[in-house]
Structures are given as C-alpha cells and as structure tokens.
Design a protein around this motif. Sequence first.
Motif, PDB file in Angstrom:
ATOM      1  N   ARG A 370       0.823  -1.210   0.000  1.00  0.00           N
ATOM      2  CA  ARG A 370       0.000   0.000   0.000  1.00  0.00           C
ATOM      3  C   ARG A 370       0.861   1.267   0.000  1.00  0.00           C
ATOM      4  N   GLY A 372       1.144   3.243  -2.568  1.00  0.00           N
ATOM      5  CA  GLY A 372       0.464   4.286  -3.328  1.00  0.00           C
ATOM      6  C   GLY A 372       1.160   4.703  -4.598  1.00  0.00           C
ATOM      7  N   ALA A 375      -1.129   4.621  -7.624  1.00  0.00           N
ATOM      8  CA  ALA A 375      -2.093   5.722  -7.700  1.00  0.00           C
ATOM      9  C   ALA A 375      -1.440   6.998  -8.218  1.00  0.00           C
ATOM     10  N   GLN A 383      -7.443   4.536  -8.072  1.00  0.00           N
ATOM     11  CA  GLN A 383      -6.713   3.959  -6.936  1.00  0.00           C
ATOM     12  C   GLN A 383      -6.497   2.465  -7.209  1.00  0.00           C
ATOM     13  N   GLU A 386      -6.581  -0.205  -4.358  1.00  0.00           N
ATOM     14  CA  GLU A 386      -7.898  -0.553  -3.830  1.00  0.00           C
ATOM     15  C   GLU A 386      -8.617  -1.519  -4.792  1.00  0.00           C
ATOM     16  N   TYR A 402     -15.043   1.834  -7.361  1.00  0.00           N
ATOM     17  CA  TYR A 402     -13.766   2.516  -7.567  1.00  0.00           C
ATOM     18  C   TYR A 402     -13.482   2.752  -9.054  1.00  0.00           C
ATOM     19  N   CYS A 413       0.666   1.281 -13.651  1.00  0.00           N
ATOM     20  CA  CYS A 413       0.653   0.802 -12.262  1.00  0.00           C
ATOM     21  C   CYS A 413       1.519  -0.435 -12.109  1.00  0.00           C
TER      22      CYS A 413
END
Length: 572
Positions: A370, A372, A375, A383, A386, A402, A413
């Motif tokens: 996590r 990030g 994101a 996100q 998530e 989401y 990502c």
Amino acid sequence: MLQLFKFKGGVKPDSNKTPSVQMPIGIAPLPPLLIVPLHQSIGGKPNPLVEAGERVLKGQLIGGADQWLSSAVHAPTSGTVLAVEERVAAHPSGLPTLSVVIEPDGRDAWIERTPLDYTALEPERVREILRDSGVVGLGGAVFPSHAKLAAAKSVPMEELIINGGECEPFMTCDDILMRERAEGIVRGSGIFRDLLKARRVLVGIEDNKPEAVAAMKAAVEKLGENFEVIAVPTRYPAGGAKQLIRVLTGKEVPASKRSPEMGVQCFNVATAYTAWRAIAHGEPVLSRIVTLTGNVEQPRNWDVLLGTPLRDFVALGKPKSDTDRYLMGGPMMGFEMPGLDAPLVKATNCIIAGSPKLFPPLAPEMPCIRCGACAEVCPHELQPFEMYWFARARNFGKTQEYNIFDCIECGCCSYVCPSHIPLVQYFRFAKSEIWSREREKNMADAAKARFELRNERDEREKAEKAERLARAAAAKAAVKKAPAESVSEVQTGDTSVAAVAAAPLDAEAVKKATIVAAMERARQQRESVQPKNTEGLTVAQRKEIAEIEARRLPLQELSALNADAQSSQRKK
C-alpha cells in the motif's frame, strides 16, 4: 503559440525506438498463404461473401459489414479461396475465429478502382464508403472510423485531433509513416475535418520524433492547410486519446461521455492515411505498416498484407536464435501471440521478438505494501491498489465503485509496483467477470420476463374461459326463469328466432328466444342420436352406450348454447 496542458501520472520507460527507423518502409513479399480473419474491428462480425474454390481479385469484398458498427474485409491479393473456416486468431486467448484462407496466384490483379470526389457526395454516403472500405482505427483500438465521423447534434465540433503521439516503447510505425507519407495523412485529415465540420485541426506528435514533426509541417504548408502541428512532451501514455485531448485542449473527457459531446474528436495518423487512399484511390484497407523489432538482426517497418502469417513476417527480420516469443503491440499494453500461424490483422501495429535477456522472467509476486505508487502514476487518477484488493477478493461490486471501467489498462501501475504485482491482469479479470455476470443476469431477466408473460397469458385464458362458462350458465338460468308465453314460435332445427309474442321485441327478448331455440335444437339432436346398430348387443352393452351418449350430449348442448349466446351478444 498553443498553450499545452498536462495530464496526471504517467511514466517514462526506455523508448527503444531508434533501431527500427534506420531504414525506410519495406514492402513485404507475398506470402504463400493468407489467413484473413473476418472479425478485425470492434462491433459486428462481417458475413463471409465467398466460398471455397472461388477466385478473388485484390480488393474484392470477402466479408460484408453486418451492421452500422462494423467494418468490411477484403482480399489482400488475387488468388483462390481454399477454405472459409476457423483459424487461430491474433488474440491472447488463442481461440479460433472464422477466416478466409486464400492461396495467392502471384498476379496481384486488382478489382476495378474508382477514385471519388468526396465533396460532391453526401456526408452519409462518404461514411458508407469508408465503412465498406474497411477503414478502422489503426492506433490499436480498431473502432470503425465511419461511426466516429458524426458530430454530436447539440455540440459543434471545435477541435479535430490527429494523433501521432505513438508513446508505446519499441513502436515506430506511425513515426515512419509521418516521415514518408505525410501528404496522404494531411489529405485524409482534411476529409475528416470536412465531415465533422471541425473549426481547428491539431496534429499532436511527441517531441522525440523531430523528423516526423518536420515532415508533417512541410506537408501542411505545401497543401495550404491551416493545421497546427504541435510537439508534445514525451511521457507515456501521452498517445492515449483522452490524454492527448487533455494536453492539446485542456478538456477532460469523463468516462460517462464521448469526446464529441465535448466538441472534440481524435483519429490516428494511419487511419487518416487509409481514409484518403479509400476515397482518392478507391483502395480498401489491405495492408498496414507494422514495426518488426526486438530480438531480431534487422529491425524495420514493413508495409505488409493483412492475413500474412506471423511465421512469414518475422522471417523478414531474421530472429536471433534465443528468441522465445513474439509480442503484438508494445511491452506496456501488448500481449504474447498464441502461435506462429496467427495472422497479422488491422490491429497489428508492432511485433516484438522477445528473449530472456530482453524480457527477463517476472519476479515473484509479493504482498501489496500500500505504498500508493500505482495511484501516483495512474493517468485517470484511479486507486489501483484498492481495485486490486477487491478484485483479488472477488468483490466486483466494490471494484465498480472505484471506477474500474475507467481503467485503460495502460500498465503504468504494474510498471512501478515494487511488489511486482501484475495489476492490469487483475483488472482485466475483474472486468471480464463483471461482463460475464451482466450477461448471465440479462439472460436470467429475459427468461423471467418470458415466464411471467406466459403465466399472464395462462391466467388471461383461464379468466376468459371462466367468463364464457359463467355467461353460458347465466343464460341457461335465464331460460329456466323465462315465461313460457314469451315464445310463440321457434323455427325448429334452424338458428333463427321467428317471433316473440307476449314480451316486447327488444334485445333481451331476442336473446332469450335465441337461447330457447338453441336448447330446442340440442333436445332434438339428443333424441335423434341413436346407436347405428344395437342388434346382438347385451343389455349391459346397450346401457353403457346410453351412458356415454348421455355424457356427450350435455357438452354439445352447452357448446351450442354458448355459441348462440355469443352470437346474440355480437348482434346486440
């Protein structure tokens, strides 16, 4: 000077573009066999128009568009149709698709071609010509171009964007096309501008392609167009339609809208070029520029016929001995080809020969920390971490909350994930599951609707039957109560009432008389029906026949009574 904007996120991977632009576009030789899939675009699958054993000419229609959101398919060369059968598709699933297998005759004989003056035609006719010429988006999406050439009725078209971004690493087919065939691109862009009635035409090219920028500016000046050729900052995925629209116009296109609703439309440079060839030369889409690069001795861009098997195409680049796979598209959004027999199609813009050195095995997937990072680089400000958790848990409803369908699967990502999680694969899995469940739900809803309609029909028929029986019973009861003096004469054996004596000759009296007449006919029929031959029968057999007749005659009486009652009601 046009003001440029920025889009959020994005990454800057190694481009690896230089090796494949050292030589001009090569013309790929004719392969011994062409496998032409009929379904090469988004939308409906074209219907086969040829049969095995039939001779075809270059450019002949072999797959007709089956609906508006579809695109035609043509024979890439002249020859003989060997089969119309299922063949492996250029798709990560490796599933077969209906294809036309053609054996070239080597003559490359064309159909009769008719150049057109599109300015003398109705816009709808021009769109039909582009559809029947097989013009689709050649940037990778293969969306039928004619369906994008209608502006929104309520919003005027402000900007037409010609996309020369080509942000995917290794890929140079658009770069070399702009360098060598810029005038055709400009002319095709002019066709799109006139159909859309766009106020401005913006040609966006990443600034790592200076030769293409210069060639396009020279072509615009030579043809006297007022197009703006703009070099945009190099950042993946700046070549995406929504990202380029954002950079050039500052407009954000939400997932719930189409870009024409915001007064802007976007086309790839190769799409504009093929549109010009279709209109000005009468040539349908039979070939395209494909980059062959990666682990090969001779990387280059080739003008190759659609339907050329991968085996024949990669031989042109002389793959090195340690080549172990071939990717269609770029390393960010592409996929591994299912086999060497898979053909090149309209969506094939690049073939990368892979090797363990060029594309090392992926590191093992680790738990999400996590951090990030995903994101931060997401160009759609989603996100991903998530969506990953909910996709992994199969909580697909949450993934939709989401906005998983806003994901363009660009791979940014996955590229930055320190845990080496193949995030895009999880998102593709979640989308496919949601689509599958939606299809099942729609099928269940349709079955439920059919079941409910059938029940309603059965209930309606039961109610109508009960109503008929009730009317018949009421009529029978009315006859019993009717005074005998009301009927003076009944024409025996006929359906008519002769006279009504005591009562006035109103509709009610006629109805009662009709019922009486029906009952009289039933009585006479009952008396006249006798067994045809009862000689030699025992008393028990005769008694059984009499009981059968007794059961049958009341039904006849009731039926006749009901029919006469309905006839009387209609007369009333």
